[in-house]
Design a protein around this motif. Sequence first.
Motif, short mmCIF file in Angstrom:
data_model
loop_
_atom_site.label_atom_id
_atom_site.label_comp_id
_atom_site.label_asym_id
_atom_site.label_seq_id
_atom_site.Cartn_x
_atom_site.Cartn_y
_atom_site.Cartn_z
N PRO A 66 0.82 -1.23 0.00
CA PRO A 66 0.00 0.00 0.00
C PRO A 66 0.84 1.27 0.00
CG PRO A 66 -0.58 -1.44 1.86
CD PRO A 66 0.55 -2.09 1.16
N LEU A 67 1.94 1.25 0.76
CA LEU A 67 2.80 2.43 0.81
C LEU A 67 3.38 2.71 -0.58
CD1 LEU A 67 3.86 4.50 2.82
CD2 LEU A 67 5.87 3.07 3.16
N GLY A 68 3.75 1.65 -1.28
CA GLY A 68 4.27 1.80 -2.65
C GLY A 68 3.22 2.42 -3.56
N PHE A 69 1.97 2.01 -3.37
CA PHE A 69 0.92 2.58 -4.22
C PHE A 69 0.72 4.06 -3.91
CE2 PHE A 69 -3.54 3.46 -5.31
CZ PHE A 69 -3.40 3.30 -6.67
N LEU A 70 0.76 4.40 -2.62
CA LEU A 70 0.64 5.82 -2.26
C LEU A 70 1.80 6.62 -2.87
CD1 LEU A 70 -0.50 5.73 1.48
CD2 LEU A 70 -1.85 6.21 -0.57
N LEU A 71 2.99 6.04 -2.87
CA LEU A 71 4.15 6.70 -3.48
C LEU A 71 3.91 6.95 -4.97
CD1 LEU A 71 7.38 5.04 -2.04
CD2 LEU A 71 6.81 7.46 -2.06
N THR A 72 3.35 5.93 -5.64
CA THR A 72 3.04 6.10 -7.07
C THR A 72 2.10 7.27 -7.28
OG1 THR A 72 3.19 3.71 -7.28
CG2 THR A 72 2.19 4.89 -9.12
N LEU A 73 1.07 7.33 -6.43
CA LEU A 73 0.12 8.44 -6.54
C LEU A 73 0.82 9.77 -6.28
CD1 LEU A 73 -3.11 7.07 -4.82
CD2 LEU A 73 -2.49 7.10 -7.24
N ALA A 74 1.74 9.78 -5.31
CA ALA A 74 2.48 11.00 -4.99
C ALA A 74 3.33 11.43 -6.19
CB ALA A 74 3.35 10.79 -3.76
#
Lengths: 249, 219
Positions: free
Chosen positions: B33-41
Amino acid sequence: MSFIEVRNLQKSFGPLEVLKDISFDVQKNDVMAIIGPSGSGKSTMLRSLIQLEQVGGGSIRVDGDYLVKDGIYTNPADSKTINSKMGMVFQQFNLFPHLTVKQNLELAPKLVKKEKAGDYGHRSIELLEKVGLASKADELPSRLSGGQKQRVAIARALMMDPDILLFDEPTSALDPQLTKEVLQVMRNLAEEHMTMIVVTHEMEFASNVANHVIFMDDGMIVESGTPDEVIKSPKEIRTKRFLNYELSK
Amino acid sequence: MSYEYFMSMLIPMLEGAKATVLLFVIAIVSSIPLGFLLTLAVRSSIKPISYLAQTFIYVMRGTPLLLQLLFFVFGLPLLPVIGEYLVFDRFVAATIAFILNYSAYFAEIFRGGLLSIDKGQYEASQVLGLSKWQTTVRVILPQMFRVTLPPIANESVSLVKDTALLYAVAVPELLHYAQTVVNRDFTIIPFFIAAGIYLLIAFGLTVVFKYLERKLQYD
């Protein structure tokens, strides 16, 4: 009052002017065909109507409300309401590949209109029957032919009960046999007095189904009128040249 | 070799395998999930957020995981002023390093997954009136997840093996216990047992991911 009123529409991609002062009207129950060579701006024009493209100037008025007035867009809430009166069918179908045919139809009524399962479940079967695909309700799109995919896409657009359907070259990705079955569905819709704008290369459809034809070239409307006027006896040299080329294919 | 002797090697190693599995599970469920948030960022239209995320990913992927581990376990407490508040249990510090490192890799995987999704999917969602959130959750994510499953599976297996790096920061795990027995008894067998346990975990992961791939197949 016209259902759609387009005035002096103008759009550029960088230095390239793709729409130059486009104006036209669509009445309720019209079937309007937009023809013209590739790169003439006809798809861009259609996409502008439902805000898939932002225009640089001019006005679009739908059912009395301005989506954009003199190049200035209305607020997001109002534009959402205006866009919801229109449905769109794409050249590449754009079905959701991870959802079954039925789920493709039901996603938007469920999420956007917050309908009850009983309501949209009923209507999705009805519409699939209408396009002749009730037996495919539980298939994934990857199991369908191109023609079937496009019929599903039409049914999906109809699920939202739009006042007008926009078709962006709906048969250009299909072979002649599959083109026929999609055109038949569109013909049926026309007979039920669905208001439609169809960007197309199908001259036969434009001549026989549309009641209004616009010929576009180089970002401008060159000629506009009934199929008899524009396709049977075009006045402009550019229209004649284009039709000669299209009809000789 | 007697059964008792074999078990005397295996039992502590299984104890170590617990730490291995625990680290793996915490790291995988946090870093995805953190990786996905990073992608969004990274994709954010707010430039500072995007640059910050890109820099983070660049640093985490551009430096050795071992360096990051040493930094988090032994380096943080040495920082002036705030260092004394950054003394964690070694396992905790190491886990944080793993989560941050792997989230950077997952962010890159998800970025690739999002790029593979046709813009027609966004357009169809828009003309049907779906909100941005609905489009992301109901249309884009399921497709992105399917596309990125194979590389996620790959990273997961890497993560299992990378847990052995705990050895370097003196957190007892599977390899640590194997090495201990090797030193004690001058026998090579614990290495084989350790290899067997790693392979078993990797095999389990492969089965799970293959199942998921089949289950989410749509083309």
